[in-house]
Design a protein around this motif. Structure first.
Motif, PDB file in Angstrom:
ATOM      1  N   ASN A   1       0.801  -1.228   0.000  1.00  0.00           N
ATOM      2  CA  ASN A   1       0.000   0.000   0.000  1.00  0.00           C
ATOM      3  C   ASN A   1       0.829   1.271   0.000  1.00  0.00           C
ATOM      4  OD1 ASN A   1      -2.645  -1.341   2.179  1.00  0.00           O
ATOM      5  ND2 ASN A   1      -2.264  -1.642  -0.007  1.00  0.00           N
ATOM      6  N   LEU A   2       2.020   1.235   0.595  1.00  0.00           N
ATOM      7  CA  LEU A   2       2.859   2.428   0.609  1.00  0.00           C
ATOM      8  C   LEU A   2       3.244   2.873  -0.795  1.00  0.00           C
ATOM      9  CD1 LEU A   2       5.150   1.478   3.617  1.00  0.00           C
ATOM     10  CD2 LEU A   2       3.633   3.472   3.544  1.00  0.00           C
ATOM     11  N   ALA A   3       3.458   1.915  -1.690  1.00  0.00           N
ATOM     12  CA  ALA A   3       3.988   2.235  -3.018  1.00  0.00           C
ATOM     13  C   ALA A   3       2.939   2.187  -4.122  1.00  0.00           C
ATOM     14  CB  ALA A   3       5.133   1.270  -3.369  1.00  0.00           C
ATOM     15  N   TYR A   4       1.770   1.615  -3.846  1.00  0.00           N
ATOM     16  CA  TYR A   4       0.746   1.471  -4.882  1.00  0.00           C
ATOM     17  C   TYR A   4      -0.560   2.106  -4.432  1.00  0.00           C
ATOM     18  CZ  TYR A   4       3.751  -1.858  -7.304  1.00  0.00           C
ATOM     19  OH  TYR A   4       4.803  -2.450  -7.974  1.00  0.00           O
ATOM     20  N   ASP A   5      -0.988   3.129  -5.157  1.00  0.00           N
ATOM     21  CA  ASP A   5      -2.296   3.708  -4.899  1.00  0.00           C
ATOM     22  C   ASP A   5      -3.352   2.815  -5.535  1.00  0.00           C
ATOM     23  OD1 ASP A   5      -3.457   5.657  -3.428  1.00  0.00           O
ATOM     24  OD2 ASP A   5      -3.067   7.299  -4.815  1.00  0.00           O
ATOM     25  N   THR A   6      -4.573   2.903  -5.021  1.00  0.00           N
ATOM     26  CA  THR A   6      -5.653   2.060  -5.517  1.00  0.00           C
ATOM     27  C   THR A   6      -6.766   2.901  -6.127  1.00  0.00           C
ATOM     28  OG1 THR A   6      -6.449   2.014  -3.227  1.00  0.00           O
ATOM     29  CG2 THR A   6      -5.261   0.082  -4.022  1.00  0.00           C
ATOM     30  N   VAL A   7      -7.564   2.256  -6.949  1.00  0.00           N
ATOM     31  CA  VAL A   7      -8.663   2.949  -7.622  1.00  0.00           C
ATOM     32  C   VAL A   7      -9.577   3.592  -6.596  1.00  0.00           C
ATOM     33  CG1 VAL A   7     -10.688   2.637  -9.101  1.00  0.00           C
ATOM     34  CG2 VAL A   7      -8.556   1.419  -9.630  1.00  0.00           C
ATOM     35  N   LEU A   8      -9.899   2.847  -5.534  1.00  0.00           N
ATOM     36  CA  LEU A   8     -10.743   3.347  -4.454  1.00  0.00           C
ATOM     37  C   LEU A   8     -10.064   3.081  -3.118  1.00  0.00           C
ATOM     38  CD1 LEU A   8     -14.188   2.048  -5.807  1.00  0.00           C
ATOM     39  CD2 LEU A   8     -13.314   4.395  -5.933  1.00  0.00           C
TER      40      LEU A   8
END
Length: 519
Positions: free
Chosen positions: A68-75
């Protein structure tokens, strides 16, 4: 696939039952200095090394912090379970039946490498994850992902899929957006980051399996979400050393077990927790293939009434759990509050039911359990109480997830000890309730009425689904497919003098990427 899905199911449990690392080496100092609204270094302790840094191949629950620190999510999912804006600002199902889902991205987004993040890139990322992810059952209904405009994406499913908004969040990670550069080098994604999150992995100061260092992403769309100059996740398996590190300020936070709570509080640490896993015994051979008595509903109900859930819960997790007869958690769509005590402890009734079913002297059966995360402790307690009604279990204890999965899917054991992290009922049904072989339904038990109820719930509008899924839970508990014993809190200790926003909730880990900030 069974290994992969079991890992997803056990993820929350692993986060509770373990802690981590001796604190030395790069990034181990937790200084509070820093300007521009940022703290210095946030150091957290993890239970173990991630399976992969590739979001599609990471384990849900135990690996979320790393991804999660390095990858943003759609929602995004908030601590109250609500789905909120992330890379997308508008989203929803179109038409009826929950088969088509659309969302619209923010303008001007970039990956950490500076390249544009648009609908085509997101569609390609989602396509990769649905085809290559660990939890392929969650995405098996997705038939296509299409960029319908520069910022709009449509997901089409072959059957109702009410869980798409949750899949797109940081909790389940399917919506973690991978850059085209990452997709072109899939082998490198296991040890590097190719995302658009608030941080990037600093490979020069990372030693895989020991510590992972993250620094701010200069292209992140919301700089206010970047609270730290550096985030370090350290990995180690000694819970006592880990807790001592947090108590002495060498680290800032960690997952703890129930028996560490008093020590953590005595050291001045704050404690947060929320229900995040349930444990018990799966009566998997419901057709009586190996154990003919289990085919009779009265026998399965007798095994439930023979268990003193309150006593087991108090002995194993003290006040950090709750006895339950169901396989859902408060706050999730399938949780039926009136069914927590569906099978009160009543050994006399259990004996009557066995006699009515033709087993007045009880019976014997083979059973498997897992010798980790405390699952075996629950199993042993259940087995001892079954002896009081004449039921004897010959228990095999496996000591690794791999061994357990091999045993669970071998169809050699009519009953299986289990631990499973909280999930929406749609996701839960894919493992437990639908008539296909899985680690939690190895004999592919078929119940047409249950399948009908699940189909109706999956296609229903959002405002009707919780009531329908609660009826599903009541039905499957009435059918006594399992002996659920307790739900256990996921517990964390953290430095409350330094941190704010360190929150836990059902199916929600403390959010290092957005919420945990300097106090």
């Amino acid at each position: 696939m069974f290994r992969q899905r079991m890992r997803g199911g056990l993820a929350a449990l692993a986060a509770v039952a373990v802690s981590a690392t001796a604190c030395s080496g790069p990034g181990s100092t937790s200084d509070d200095a820093g300007g521009g609204g940022r703290g210095g270094t946030l150091t957290v302790i993890a239970a173990g090394a991630p399976a992969s840094l590739d979001p599609a191949k990471a384990n849900v629950g135990s690996d979320n912090w790393f991804v999660n620190l390095a990858y943003d999510t759609v929602l995004r999912q908030g601590p109250k379970g609500t789905v909120e804006a992330g890379l997308a600002t508008r989203w929803g199902y179109t038409g009826s039946g929950n088969t088509d889902f659309e969302f619209t991205l923010r303008r001007g987004l970039k990956f950490a490498d500076g390249t544009p993040l648009d609908a085509r890139a997101v569609a390609a990322s989602l396509d990769y994850s649905r085809k290559n992810g660990l939890n392929v059952s969650w995405t098996s209904a997705i038939e296509s992902v299409t960029a319908t405009g520069p910022l709009t994406v449509r997901i089409h499913c072959s059957s109702p899929h009410p869980n798409l908004p949750q899949l797109m969040t940081q909790v389940l990670m399917v919506g973690s957006v991978i850059s085209p550069k990452g997709l072109s080098s899939p082998a490198e994604m296991g040890t590097r980051s190719f995302g658009a999150g608030p941080y990037v992995l600093d490979t020069a100061h990372t030693a895989s399996g020991d510590h992972y260092t993250y620094t701010p992403n200069p292209h992140y769309w919301d700089k206010k979400k970047i609270h730290w100059k550096k985030v370090v996740i350290k990995v180690v398996g000694n819970p006592n050393s880990a807790l001592q590190a947090v108590r002495t300020g060498q680290a800032d936070a960690m997952a703890i077990t129930a028996n560490q709570v008093d020590t953590a509080k005595a050291g001045g640490l704050e404690i947060v927790g929320a229900p995040n896993v349930f444990m018990g015994v799966n009566l998997a051979d419901r057709q009586g293939t190996l154990a003919p008595p289990l085919k009779d509903l009265r026998v399965r109900q007798a095994l439930n009434h023979a268990v003193d859930r309150k006593a087991i819960t108090k002995a194993i997790v003290q006040q950090h759990g709750h006895p339950t007869s169901q396989i859902s958690l408060p706050g999730l769509d399938g949780f039926a509050a009136d069914y927590d005590d569906r099978y009160p402890y009543d050994p006399a009734k259990a004996k009557r039911l066995l006699a009515e079913a033709g087993y007045p002297n009880g019976f014997s059966l083979k059973m498997e359990t897992q010798g980790f995360f405390g699952i075996d402790l629950v199993t042993q307690a259940v087995v001892q109480q079954w002896k009081q009604i004449g039921v004897n279990a010959d228990v095999t204890t496996d000591t690794s997830v791999g061994q357990w999965l091999a045993s669970a899917t071998s169809k050699k054991y009519p009953a299986l000890g289990f631990g499973y992290g909280g999930a929406t009922t749609y996701a839960l049904s894919l493992d437990w309730m639908l008539p296909h072989a899985t680690a939690f339904n190895p004999f592919a038990t078929s119940d047409p009425e249950l399948t009908r109820m699940l189909s109706e719930a999956a296609a229903a509008p959002a405002d009707r689904r919780p009531a329908l899924y609660q009826d599903v839970m009541r039905y499957v508990v009435d059918q006594a497919w399992f002996v659920s014993v307790l739900r256990m809190d996921g517990l964390y200790a953290y430095n409350g003098k330094k941190l704010t926003g360190f929150t836990a909730a059902p199916s929600y880990l403390p959010d290092l990427a957005w919420s945990v900030a300097p106090k």
